[in-house]
Each structure stands twice: as structure tokens, then as C-alpha cells.
Design an enzyme around this catalytic site. Structure first.
Site, PDB file in Angstrom:
ATOM      1  CG  ASP A   7      -0.381   0.234   2.529  1.00  0.00           C
ATOM      2  OD1 ASP A   7       0.857   0.379   2.612  1.00  0.00           O
ATOM      3  OD2 ASP A   7      -1.131   0.293   3.523  1.00  0.00           O
ATOM      4  CG  HIS A   8      -1.006   4.735   0.996  1.00  0.00           C
ATOM      5  ND1 HIS A   8      -2.168   4.021   0.753  1.00  0.00           N
ATOM      6  CD2 HIS A   8      -1.086   5.150   2.276  1.00  0.00           C
ATOM      7  CE1 HIS A   8      -2.924   4.033   1.840  1.00  0.00           C
ATOM      8  NE2 HIS A   8      -2.288   4.708   2.783  1.00  0.00           N
ATOM      9  CB  CYS A  64       0.871  -2.431   4.713  1.00  0.00           C
ATOM     10  SG  CYS A  64       0.638  -3.455   6.183  1.00  0.00           S
ATOM     11  N   GLY A  65       2.393  -0.514   6.243  1.00  0.00           N
ATOM     12  CA  GLY A  65       3.082   0.216   7.304  1.00  0.00           C
ATOM     13  C   GLY A  65       3.602  -0.709   8.397  1.00  0.00           C
ATOM     14  CB  THR A  66       1.962  -2.558  11.017  1.00  0.00           C
ATOM     15  OG1 THR A  66       0.764  -2.980  10.360  1.00  0.00           O
ATOM     16  CG2 THR A  66       1.750  -1.202  11.678  1.00  0.00           C
ATOM     17  N   GLY A  67       2.722  -4.273   8.327  1.00  0.00           N
ATOM     18  CA  GLY A  67       2.684  -5.663   7.858  1.00  0.00           C
ATOM     19  C   GLY A  67       1.499  -6.409   8.443  1.00  0.00           C
ATOM     20  CB  ILE A  68      -0.379  -5.932  11.591  1.00  0.00           C
ATOM     21  CG1 ILE A  68       0.894  -6.128  12.423  1.00  0.00           C
ATOM     22  CG2 ILE A  68      -1.571  -6.594  12.292  1.00  0.00           C
ATOM     23  CD1 ILE A  68       0.881  -5.403  13.772  1.00  0.00           C
ATOM     24  CG  MET A  70      -0.285  -5.725   3.576  1.00  0.00           C
ATOM     25  SD  MET A  70      -1.291  -5.771   2.077  1.00  0.00           S
ATOM     26  CE  MET A  70      -0.527  -4.405   1.161  1.00  0.00           C
ATOM     27  CG  HIS A  97       8.131 -25.529  12.526  1.00  0.00           C
ATOM     28  ND1 HIS A  97       8.327 -25.375  13.876  1.00  0.00           N
ATOM     29  CD2 HIS A  97       9.159 -26.300  12.064  1.00  0.00           C
ATOM     30  CE1 HIS A  97       9.428 -26.034  14.232  1.00  0.00           C
ATOM     31  NE2 HIS A  97       9.960 -26.588  13.147  1.00  0.00           N
ATOM     32  NE  ARG A 131       7.587 -31.878  15.547  1.00  0.00           N
ATOM     33  CZ  ARG A 131       8.836 -31.578  15.226  1.00  0.00           C
ATOM     34  NH1 ARG A 131       9.482 -32.320  14.334  1.00  0.00           N
ATOM     35  NH2 ARG A 131       9.440 -30.538  15.759  1.00  0.00           N
ATOM     36  CG  HIS A 132       6.385 -29.145  11.368  1.00  0.00           C
ATOM     37  ND1 HIS A 132       6.104 -28.613  12.599  1.00  0.00           N
ATOM     38  CD2 HIS A 132       7.671 -29.578  11.430  1.00  0.00           C
ATOM     39  CE1 HIS A 132       7.166 -28.698  13.375  1.00  0.00           C
ATOM     40  NE2 HIS A 132       8.139 -29.288  12.689  1.00  0.00           N
TER      41      HIS A 132
HETATM   42  C1  RB5 Z   1      -1.759   2.869   6.255  1.00  0.00           C
HETATM   43  O1  RB5 Z   1      -1.671   4.105   6.841  1.00  0.00           O
HETATM   44  C2  RB5 Z   1      -1.534   1.788   7.311  1.00  0.00           C
HETATM   45  O2  RB5 Z   1      -2.644   1.690   8.140  1.00  0.00           O
HETATM   46  C3  RB5 Z   1      -1.215   0.471   6.657  1.00  0.00           C
HETATM   47  O3  RB5 Z   1      -0.103   0.598   5.862  1.00  0.00           O
HETATM   48  C4  RB5 Z   1      -0.910  -0.708   7.564  1.00  0.00           C
HETATM   49  O4  RB5 Z   1       0.049  -0.387   8.507  1.00  0.00           O
HETATM   50  C5  RB5 Z   1      -2.055  -1.420   8.121  1.00  0.00           C
HETATM   51  O5  RB5 Z   1      -1.906  -2.433   8.818  1.00  0.00           O
END
Ligand code: RB5
Length: 145
Positions: A7-8, A64-68, A70, A97, A131-132
Site C-alpha cells: 500500500d502507500h 504495508c506500514g506494519t505488515g499486520i 496485510m 513449520h 509432523r508439521h
Molecule cells: C496505512 O496508513 C496503514 O494503516 C497500513 O499501511 C498498515 O500499517 C495497516 O496495517
């Protein structure tokens, strides 16, 4: 084939990873976005994961910003096992694993140096099976519940 998208918040990092893969002669489909564009991370997760579920790509990388965001979005898609990583141990063991097929990273969390090393480790570590495999099969069963 590796599919990649961002993302941006992570365009620069995505471009660095694309160049890194190309230098290594790894085939990569850049699903976007370009500098100056904006997109919502769930839409990009759907696009990149669609490349995997349709068989066009073997693995995916989402930044993305955190990867979370996504990883949360990607893991809603059947057949996707996405891991949000910011350390070497996790990037290696999610392949060994969990047979993870998507690597998610946060451009606001780690720098490009670590991100490229995690990419390399993720793409070059084989699933251990054994096993995995049974546990990965149990994850797949959750998709039917
Ligand atoms: C965008 O500002 C931000 O929320 C996105 O990149 C991401 O971190 C979401 O998890």
C-alpha cells in the site's frame, strides 16, 4: 514466480524488494502500487493472494506500514498462510513449520536491510513436512468450519 504488492505506506520498500529479486533473477510480478498512488491494503492482499490461489505465483510478499493489516487480510483467503515477520527466526520457522506462502513486513517497523534478508530467508527455506504437515492440514480444515 513471486507476486508482490504494497500500500502507500510501503512503496519504497516494495520497489527495493522487486529490484533485489530481479538482481537474483527471480521472476516477480509487481502488483503495485507506484509512488504517488494510494490503495487500501485489503484490496492489495486480495490481488497478490489471488496470484497464488490461481497458481500464477508460488509465493507472495505483502508490505504495508506494519505488515499486520496485510497479514490479517491475506489470512482470510482460502489457501493462504501469511506470516508477518520482523525477525530472522520467524521468517525461517514460518517456512519450516507453517509452510507459509506469504511474507508480510512493515515498512514502518523494519528497514530495507532486514527486509531483504527476511525475503531471502523466506524464499530459500523449504517446508520441513513430517509432523508439521498434519498441523498445516489442521489449519486447512479450519477453512471449512
Ligand atoms: C496505512 O496508513 C496503514 O494503516 C497500513 O499501511 C498498515 O500499517 C495497516 O496495517
Amino acid at each position: 514466480m513471486i507476486a508482490i504488492g504494497c500500500d502507500h505506506a510501503a512503496v519504497e520498500l516494495k520497489d527495493e524488494i522487486v529490484n533485489f529479486l530481479k538482481e537474483k533473477n527471480i521472476e516477480v510480478t509487481d502488483c503495485g502500487i507506484k509512488a504517488g498512488e494510494k490503495c487500501d491494503y485489503p484490496d492489495m492482499a486480495e490481488k497478490v493472494c489471488g496470484m497464488i490461489t490461481s497458481g500464477k505465483a508460488e509465493k507472495g510478499i505483502l508490505v504495508c506500514g506494519t505488515g499486520i493489516g496485510m497479514s490479517i487480510a491475506a489470512n482470510k483467503i482460502k489457501g493462504i498462510r501469511a506470516a508477518c515477520c520482523s525477525d530472522h527466526f520467524s521468517a525461517k520457522y514460518t517456512r519450516l513449520h507453517n509452510d507459509a506462502n506469504v511474507l508480510c513486513m512493515g515498512a514502518r517497523v523494519i528497514g530495507p536491510g532486514i527486509a531483504l534478508e527476511l525475503t531471502d530467508l523466506f524464499l530459500n527455506t523449504e517446508f520441513e513436512g513430517g509432523r508439521h504437515q498434519r498441523r498445516v492440514d489442521l489449519i486447512t480444515k479450519l477453512e471449512e468450519k
